[in-house]
Scaffold this active site. Structure first.
Site, PDB file in Angstrom:
ATOM      1  N   SER A 362    -129.915  25.409 -61.905  1.00  0.00           N
ATOM      2  CA  SER A 362    -130.310  26.071 -60.675  1.00  0.00           C
ATOM      3  C   SER A 362    -131.498  26.954 -61.035  1.00  0.00           C
ATOM      4  CB  SER A 362    -129.152  26.918 -60.163  1.00  0.00           C
ATOM      5  OG  SER A 362    -129.596  27.702 -59.095  1.00  0.00           O
ATOM      6  N   ARG A 363    -132.687  26.586 -60.515  1.00  0.00           N
ATOM      7  CA  ARG A 363    -133.892  27.258 -61.008  1.00  0.00           C
ATOM      8  C   ARG A 363    -134.111  28.646 -60.439  1.00  0.00           C
ATOM      9  NH1 ARG A 363    -135.961  22.019 -59.934  1.00  0.00           N
ATOM     10  NH2 ARG A 363    -135.431  20.779 -61.754  1.00  0.00           N
ATOM     11  N   VAL A 364    -133.595  28.909 -59.260  1.00  0.00           N
ATOM     12  CA  VAL A 364    -133.821  30.254 -58.718  1.00  0.00           C
ATOM     13  C   VAL A 364    -132.528  31.038 -58.540  1.00  0.00           C
ATOM     14  CG1 VAL A 364    -135.958  29.703 -57.539  1.00  0.00           C
ATOM     15  CG2 VAL A 364    -133.804  29.392 -56.359  1.00  0.00           C
TER      16      VAL A 364
END
Ligand code: ATP
Ligand code: MG
Length: 501
Positions: A362-364
């Protein structure tokens, strides 16, 4: 011409078409195949413009050529034949939106499918509209809890994020999305579930489940079945997004599920081939990437000035034999802010939700994660990925040293503890306490089969004896030193009591 305009006005009350404002032109149908029509004679038509037949059937212009216009029919069963008149309207295609839609099941045209009362929607939102600009957006920094332990701890989702759920068929993709919807009960989040090209029985089961979980009252289901034409399936996610945007622009938090975009891509491929557009890789048209990125860019966390609403998207993509490097999966992976990767092997081993932690990201989300949970899962993610490797190694019957044995034992307990049934959401506070006792190895020496029983017994005790601790975490999102000590004391006491049974 005036009668056409008044027909339109009765169909869409707020379209505000006055005869001198609208420049309509007329054309005639040349061909009609599976809901895709070609029309000759229409002048000054825009891409995405709403077209209308005499009987009120609508269509949307999609292909603008020198001598003809290609369009998709907005109807399930319209009978269109050669020579029929079609009129342009000067308006972009859209759907009716409003608060009344909550709790309803509609088709992509906005018509109710649930047999409840008629919808009288006053507002009209375009199905395609530009995504919010950069300056209209704010940082994603509020968590959207899914209630699924493995997701909330290792691949956290923030409000306004786009997180892909990807995996083979029957690996629990839909279940993760539905769990996320069910967990929004009493959390002031509106949910939209878009079914694209699914079996009608599946959709009925999903609506039943949402009703039984008391989740339908804050949800809108937009359903297009596999039996419907490609244009109807293509339209479904845009209708869902138009409805979601209505709520988002009112300052509400919205969660939208697109189930699934693989079928959407197939529907768009069918339309493109019928429109005789050139095809590219896997026979998909060249703009398939653009179609999906344009759709998913509409998810956002809006800035305070625009009301601070948000649209979180959970698109679903189905893979074939775990291949995430084929065309549509790679496209959507690169558009979204992370993916939850589900694996058949784990699913069949009974590890459900079958999330492969190593391939999920999950990048953010971590900047939106509740602090108390984030602090507890610093190591856990790495440990869990490492555990899978060790497990493979141990399977060969190799000699295992004490350190590896310990890591395997910890991994076994963690895996067991993160297994979770459908519709049994966990809140952030309980998750923090559970991760804390896993981290501190409170369950050392306990048989793996007893892990679940131990955890639920311990949480029950914690809730009974020190409910303040859980409410402190819930309120502040943090775990204070005192609360940590209190949780560990209770856990160790419970362990002693449990072992002496
Ligand atoms: P499809 O490819 O058909 O769309 P899917 O990947 O969406 O399938 P689901 O329909 O969500 O998968 O789930 C498949 C089956 O697994 C269902 O019968 C569901 O009840 C079961 N299942 C999913 N998640 C869990 C879970 N956490 N625990 C137990 N059973 C589960
Ligand atoms: Mg599914």
């Amino acid at each position: 011409m005036t009668s056409i305009v008044s027909d339109l006005q009765t169909k869409f009350k707020n379209l505000d078409l006055s005869s001198n404002e609208v420049k309509t032109s007329a054309g005639r149908v040349l061909s009609c195949n599976d809901g895709v029509i070609t029309i000759e004679g229409l002048k000054d038509v825009k891409n995405g413009e709403l077209l209308m037949f005499r009987d009120g059937t609508t269509a949307m212009a999609m292909n603008l050529e020198k001598d003809s216009v290609g369009a998709i029919l907005f109807s399930n069963d319209a009978v269109v034949s050669y020579g029929d008149y079609v009129f342009s309207t000067g308006k972009v295609a859209g759907v009716g939106v409003g608060d009344e839609l909550l709790g309803r099941v509609i088709n992509p045209l906005g018509e109710p499918l649930d047999g409840k009362r008629k919808l009288e929607l006053k507002e009209y939102n375009p199905t395609e509209r530009p995504s919010p600009k950069i300056l209209d957006r704010a940082k994603v920094n509020r968590p959207l809890g899914t209630g699924i332990k493995i997701v909330d701890s290792m691949v956290p989702i923030g409000k306004g994020q786009r997180e892909l759920i990807i995996g083979d068929r029957q690996t629990g993709k839909t279940s993760i999305a539905l769990d996320a919807i069910v967990n929004q009960r009493d959390k002031n989040v509106i949910c939209i579930y878009v079914a694209i090209g699914q079996k009608a029985t599946n959709i009925a089961k999903i609506v039943d489940d949402l009703t039984n979980q008391n989740a339908l009252s804050y949800t809108v289901v937009v359903a297009s079945t596999a039996a419907q034409s490609a244009p109807m399936q293509y339209l479904a996610p845009y209708t869902g997004t138009a409805i979601a945007e209505y709520f988002m622009h009112k300052g509400r938090d919205v969660l939208i599920v697109y189930d699934d975009l693989s079928k959407h891509a197939v529907a768009y491929r069918t339309i493109s081939l019928l429109l005789k557009r050139p095809s590219g890789r896997e026979a998909y048209p060249g703009d398939i990437f653009y179609i999906h990125s344009r759709l998913l860019e509409r998810s956002a966390q809006l800035s305070k000035e625009l009301g601070g609403g948000s649209l979180t998207a959970l698109p679903i993509v189905e893979t074939q034999a775990g291949d995430i490097s084929s065309y549509i999966p790679t496209n959507v992976i690169s558009i979204t802010d992370g993916q939850i990767y589900l694996e058949s092997e784990l699913f069949h081993l009974g590890i459900r939700p079958a999330v492969n932690v190593g391939l999920s990201v999950s990048r953010v989300g971590s900047s939106a994660q509740t602090e108390s949970v984030r602090k507890q899962c610093g190591n856990i993610r790495l440990e869990q990925a490492h555990y899978r490797e060790l497990q493979l190694f141990a399977r060969f019957g190799a000699d295992i040293d004490a350190g590896t044995k310990l890591a395997l034992a910890r991994g076994d307990r963690l895996t067991e503890s993160l297994k979770q049934n459908k519709y049994s959401p966990t809140d952030f506070a309980s998750l923090t306490a559970e991760l804390l006792i896993l981290n501190k190895d409170v369950m050392r020496g306990l048989p793996v089969s007893e892990v679940k029983g131990f955890v639920s017994g311990f949480l029950k005790k914690l809730r009974e004896d020190e409910s303040k601790v859980l409410s402190n975490i819930e309120k502040s999102g943090k775990l204070s030193v005192d609360d940590e000590r209190c949780i560990l004391d209770i856990a160790e006491n419970y362990r002693r009591e449990y072992m002496s049974r």
